[in-house]
Design an enzyme around this catalytic site. Structure first.
Site, short mmCIF file in Angstrom:
data_model
loop_
_atom_site.label_atom_id
_atom_site.label_comp_id
_atom_site.label_asym_id
_atom_site.label_seq_id
_atom_site.Cartn_x
_atom_site.Cartn_y
_atom_site.Cartn_z
N HIS A 11 12.65 8.69 -1.06
CA HIS A 11 12.51 10.07 -1.72
C HIS A 11 13.63 10.23 -2.92
O HIS A 11 13.22 10.69 -4.07
CB HIS A 11 13.11 11.45 -0.60
CG HIS A 11 13.25 12.55 -1.20
ND1 HIS A 11 14.30 13.16 -1.69
CD2 HIS A 11 11.85 13.54 -1.30
CE1 HIS A 11 13.89 14.34 -1.89
NE2 HIS A 11 12.70 14.61 -1.93
N GLU B 112 -3.82 2.33 0.79
CA GLU B 112 -2.35 2.25 1.36
C GLU B 112 -2.18 1.59 2.53
O GLU B 112 -1.16 1.01 2.88
CB GLU B 112 -1.71 3.52 1.40
CG GLU B 112 -1.51 4.30 0.25
CD GLU B 112 -1.22 5.64 0.50
OE1 GLU B 112 -0.04 5.98 0.10
OE2 GLU B 112 -1.94 6.66 1.00
C1 PEP Z 1 2.18 4.71 -2.40
O1 PEP Z 1 2.32 4.47 -1.08
O2 PEP Z 1 2.32 3.54 -3.35
C2 PEP Z 1 2.24 5.85 -2.84
C3 PEP Z 1 1.92 6.00 -4.27
O3 PEP Z 1 2.37 6.90 -2.09
P1 PEP Z 1 3.94 7.48 -1.61
O4 PEP Z 1 4.81 6.62 -2.41
O5 PEP Z 1 3.94 8.84 -1.98
O6 PEP Z 1 3.90 7.21 -0.22
MG MG Z 2 1.74 6.21 -0.03
#
Ligand code: PEP
Ligand code: MG
Length: 760
Positions: free
Chosen positions: A399, A637
């Site tokens: 974050h 993902e």
């Molecule tokens: C990722 O998982 O690469 C992505 C872009 O989503 P986040 O970082 O929000 O999980």
């Molecule tokens: Mg992600």
């Protein structure tokens, strides 16, 4: 004449030893301890070609080939290489190589034969300085006489790679006048290694600054270890400073040659790496290498069994004149208080405010460096006031990292214990590129957040076929993202937008205020869609991890999960809470109805096509036909999604975006937020790259747009590979858009050039 040791070569031997061989000879003669070795000179190649009678055979083939006919050229190249590789080397020639290799093995004390690197270097008799494309083959970790001879021959054969033949013809070099020398050099399996500046690069003072750690130098060069630091006065040989660090990790050579990262044995971790005697040896080498090149050098060195070697040397680049560069140079002198991972680039100097609970947030004032265990969404207002951010926990996709990059605030994450090591009201400087926190203020870095946040837009925008988009998490960051000239938003992280409202979406539903939820989402998305209109904006439906949403008003009932990363988040959660997902679809429909048809929908964290089917049904239920009324896509993902990509395509999607942050963590079983395993988090791991390549290629074959929005899409050398795989767009952090655009342009040009050459 045929085989020469480095000791017997100098820069005058360019013609027979090639550029590399001549330089290594020159350094050896100057008393600089480069790893020992020898050169199989170009004369040997020539003798081999003539004594075996293959020279005329090869020239005949070359005479007949039409280099503009790719197939013919390839066939001729293969034929010639096969002749060279299959013709036995006459004893009279191989004895020279055998003798030199045996002597080298004896010298380095390796009974099974020295572990060597074999490098080729093409030369031309009358033009020894000409550089030749295509003949710079290198083979690392070759051991044993038979292997050495085989690789020497491979180097010779490389003179007849198709592109090398083509290059010579194009540039009017006679094939018969071009030769090849082969350098055979010991690979140093060091016990300790590091880097050395032969002068202080910020002040020019005659002081050698040395960093050293255990094992191969890779740990120091890559920044994966906190090395020991030493400073030695080059005039008096006085050791001015010794700082011993806790060295946790090191690289060693595995059987078979590749390097691996291992923990430093407990008893060595806090042990001083370099003795005073070794420092003096290094300083003596510094003087010689500096004397040889006539300029201060930035070097890499290694000790193996008590012997010092110079592995690399380049001049220290002159200091730039911008304020930032000055500031960056000055840092070399500063004491490093703590190390972590560079998560958002830039330098930030300010006063430390340690935040251990939310009620302390007010302590952070404009220009302070905020230090906390890990940031949470409630901290965003305070983060915006901070000049820099430092956290104990987290990796480069946590974050704090994502938000800092978007706000343009330098950030260092995963330091382990910044909240206890850095003291309240201390003055420090965070370096968000190197992942360091220095003691004290660096002039020019106090207002660094302003310049880090300012986006450079090139005067003449580059046109690339592969689209380069930006990731956006907070609506207020959209103008800055749009100012980069990005081709759209490849990821709108809606959950961050939701988190910034402070209210859990479920609360709206439970309070019977669905309309308010729809309006809240629509308002946030509108700011982004408007900023980019008519360029596409991909709205990602909520990816709400329970541990982040728990802090919101109405979030009290979030489940306490053992591992939220593997828990109730992404589309699986949304399908369990369809009212929230439908509210999101309604918000998008509302905006479409107002004319913002540039907004597409993307579902996160899917592991089976049935989830896509169900999400599309819910979209239909609010009166929007997926893929007809609205572009509908998904993120890849989870390895399962990459593996089942054809089934998803058959189910019907307009686009795919690779979420490499999660794809990496789920492929490697490495929690992306956990600094203890951060060293294992590698998007370039072959398994992750294989899934990425597969996804891109299957999408390309089916004509489905494929993009990337994970952090890997902001890393130029990875982007270069993705373009080669055939990705259709890349979405990066705002601060990386320009650099990524340049990388994409370069990669595209290279592809076109290679294709054009093949056509010739
Ligand atoms: C990722 O998982 O690469 C992505 C872009 O989503 P986040 O970082 O929000 O999980
Ligand atoms: Mg992600």
């Amino acid at each position: 004449m045929y085989v020469k040791k480095f000791e017997d070569l100098s820069k005058d031997d360019l013609g027979i030893a090639g550029g590399k061989g001549a330089n290594l000879g020159e350094l050896t003669q100057a008393g600089i301890p480069v790893p020992p070795g020898f050169v199989v000179t170009s004369k040997t190649y020539d003798k081999f070609m003539r004594d075996t009678g293959i020279f005329s055979k090869v020239m005949d083939i070359l005479d007949q080939v039409d280099i503009n006919n790719t197939k013919e050229l390839q066939e001729a190249a293969e034929k010639i290489k096969a002749i060279i590789i299959e013709t036995p080397i006459p004893d009279g020639i191989s004895t020279y190589i055998t003798e030199a290799y045996n002597q080298l093995s004896e010298r380095v004390g390796e009974e099974d034969g020295a572990d060597v690197a074999i490098r080729s270097s093409a030369t031309a008799e009358d033009l020894p300085e000409a550089s030749f494309a295509g003949q710079q083959d290198t083979f690392l970790h070759v051991q044993g006489l038979d292997n050495v001879i085989e690789y020497v021959r491979k180097c010779w054969a490389s003179l007849f790679e198709a592109r090398a033949i083509f290059y010579r013809e194009e540039n009017n070099f006679e094939h018969s006048q071009v030769y090849i020398a082969v350098v055979v050099q010991q690979m140093v399996d060091s016990d300790k290694a590091g880097v050395m500046f032969t002068v202080n690069p910020s002040t020019g003072e005659n002081i050698a600054l040395i960093e050293g750690s255990w094992g191969l130098g890779e740990s120091v060069v890559s920044g994966s270890v906190t090395p020991d630091n030493y400073a030695v006065d080059k005039e008096t040989n006085e050791v001015l400073n010794v700082t011993i660090s806790d060295k946790k990790t090191m690289f060693t050579n595995e059987e078979g040659g590749t390097s691996i990262q291992v923990d430093v044995p407990e008893d060595l971790r806090k042990e001083r790496v370099l003795s005073d005697e070794e420092l003096l040896e290094l300083v003596a080498m510094a003087k010689r290498v500096e004397g040889h090149y006539g300029k201060p050098q930035d070097t890499e060195w290694a000790f193996h069994d008590g012997n010092l070697f110079l592995l690399q040397s380049r001049p220290i680049t002159t200091l730039g004149d911008s304020k930032k560069e000055e500031a960056e140079e000055e840092e070399v002198d500063l004491e490093v208080l703590i190390r972590g991972l560079g998560a958002s680039p830039g330098l930030a100097s300010g006063t430390v405010k340690v935040i251990l609970s939310l009620d302390e947030l007010d302590k952070v004032q404009e220009g302070d460096v905020m230090v906390t265990t890990m940031t949470t969404p409630d901290m965003v207002p305070a983060m915006k006031r901070a000049t820099g951010i430092v956290t104990d926990e987290g990796g480069v996709t946590c974050h704090a990292a994502i938000i800092s990059r978007e706000l343009g605030i330098p950030c260092v994450v995963g330091t382990g214990d910044a909240t206890t090591t850095l003291k309240e009201n201390d003055e420090v400087t965070a370096d968000g590129k190197k992942g360091l926190v220095y003691k004290g203020i660096i002039k020019g870095a106090e207002s660094e957040e302003a310049s880090a946040g300012a986006i450079q837009v090139s005067a003449t925008p580059l046109i690339t076929v592969t689209e380069v988009k930006a990731n956006v998490s907070m609506a207020e960051a959209a103008p800055k993202a749009a100012a980069t000239g990005a081709d759209g938003v490849g990821l709108l992280r809606t959950e961050h937008m939701m988190l910034s409202t402070g209210v859990h979406p479920r609360k709206f539903i439970l309070d019977g205020e669905e309309d308010k939820l729809v309006d809240t989402i629509a308002e946030g998305v509108l700011k982004v869609a408007d900023e980019f209109y008519p360029k596409p904006v991909w709205y990602r439906t909520l990816d709400a991890p329970t541990d982040e949403f728990i802090t919101l008003e109405g979030g009290e009932n979030e489940p306490r999960e053992h591992n939220p990363m593997l828990g109730w988040r992404g589309i699986r959660r949304e399908l369990d809470e369809p009212e929230i997902l439908k509210a999101e679809f309604k918000a998008i429909k509302k905006l479409h109805d107002k004319g913002y048809t540039n907004i597409g929908i993307m579902i996160p964290l899917s592991q089976h096509p049935s989830e896509l089917r169900r999400a599309k049904e819910l979209c239909r239920e609010v009166g929007m036909e997926p893929q007809v009324d609205v572009e509908f896509g998904m993120m890849v993902e989870i390895p399962a999604a990459a593996i089942l990509i054809d089934e998803y395509i058959a189910e019907g999607i307009d686009f795919v975006s690779l979420g490499t942050n999660d794809l990496t963590q789920y492929t490697l079983a490495v929690d992306r937020n956990n600094e203890f395993v951060a060293k294992h988090y590698r998007e370039e791991h072959p398994a992750v790259m294989a899934l990425i390549e597969r996804t891109i290629k299957h999408c390309a074959a089916a004509g489905v747009t494929c993009s990337i929005c994970g952090q890997a899409g902001s890393v130029p050398h990875i982007v270069e590979k993705l373009v080669k795989f055939g990705i259709t767009s890349v979405s990066s952090n705002t601060d990386a858009v320009e650099e990524v655009r340049k990388t994409v342009a370069r990669a595209e040009k290279k592809i076109m050039l290679d294709a054009a050459r093949k056509q010739l």
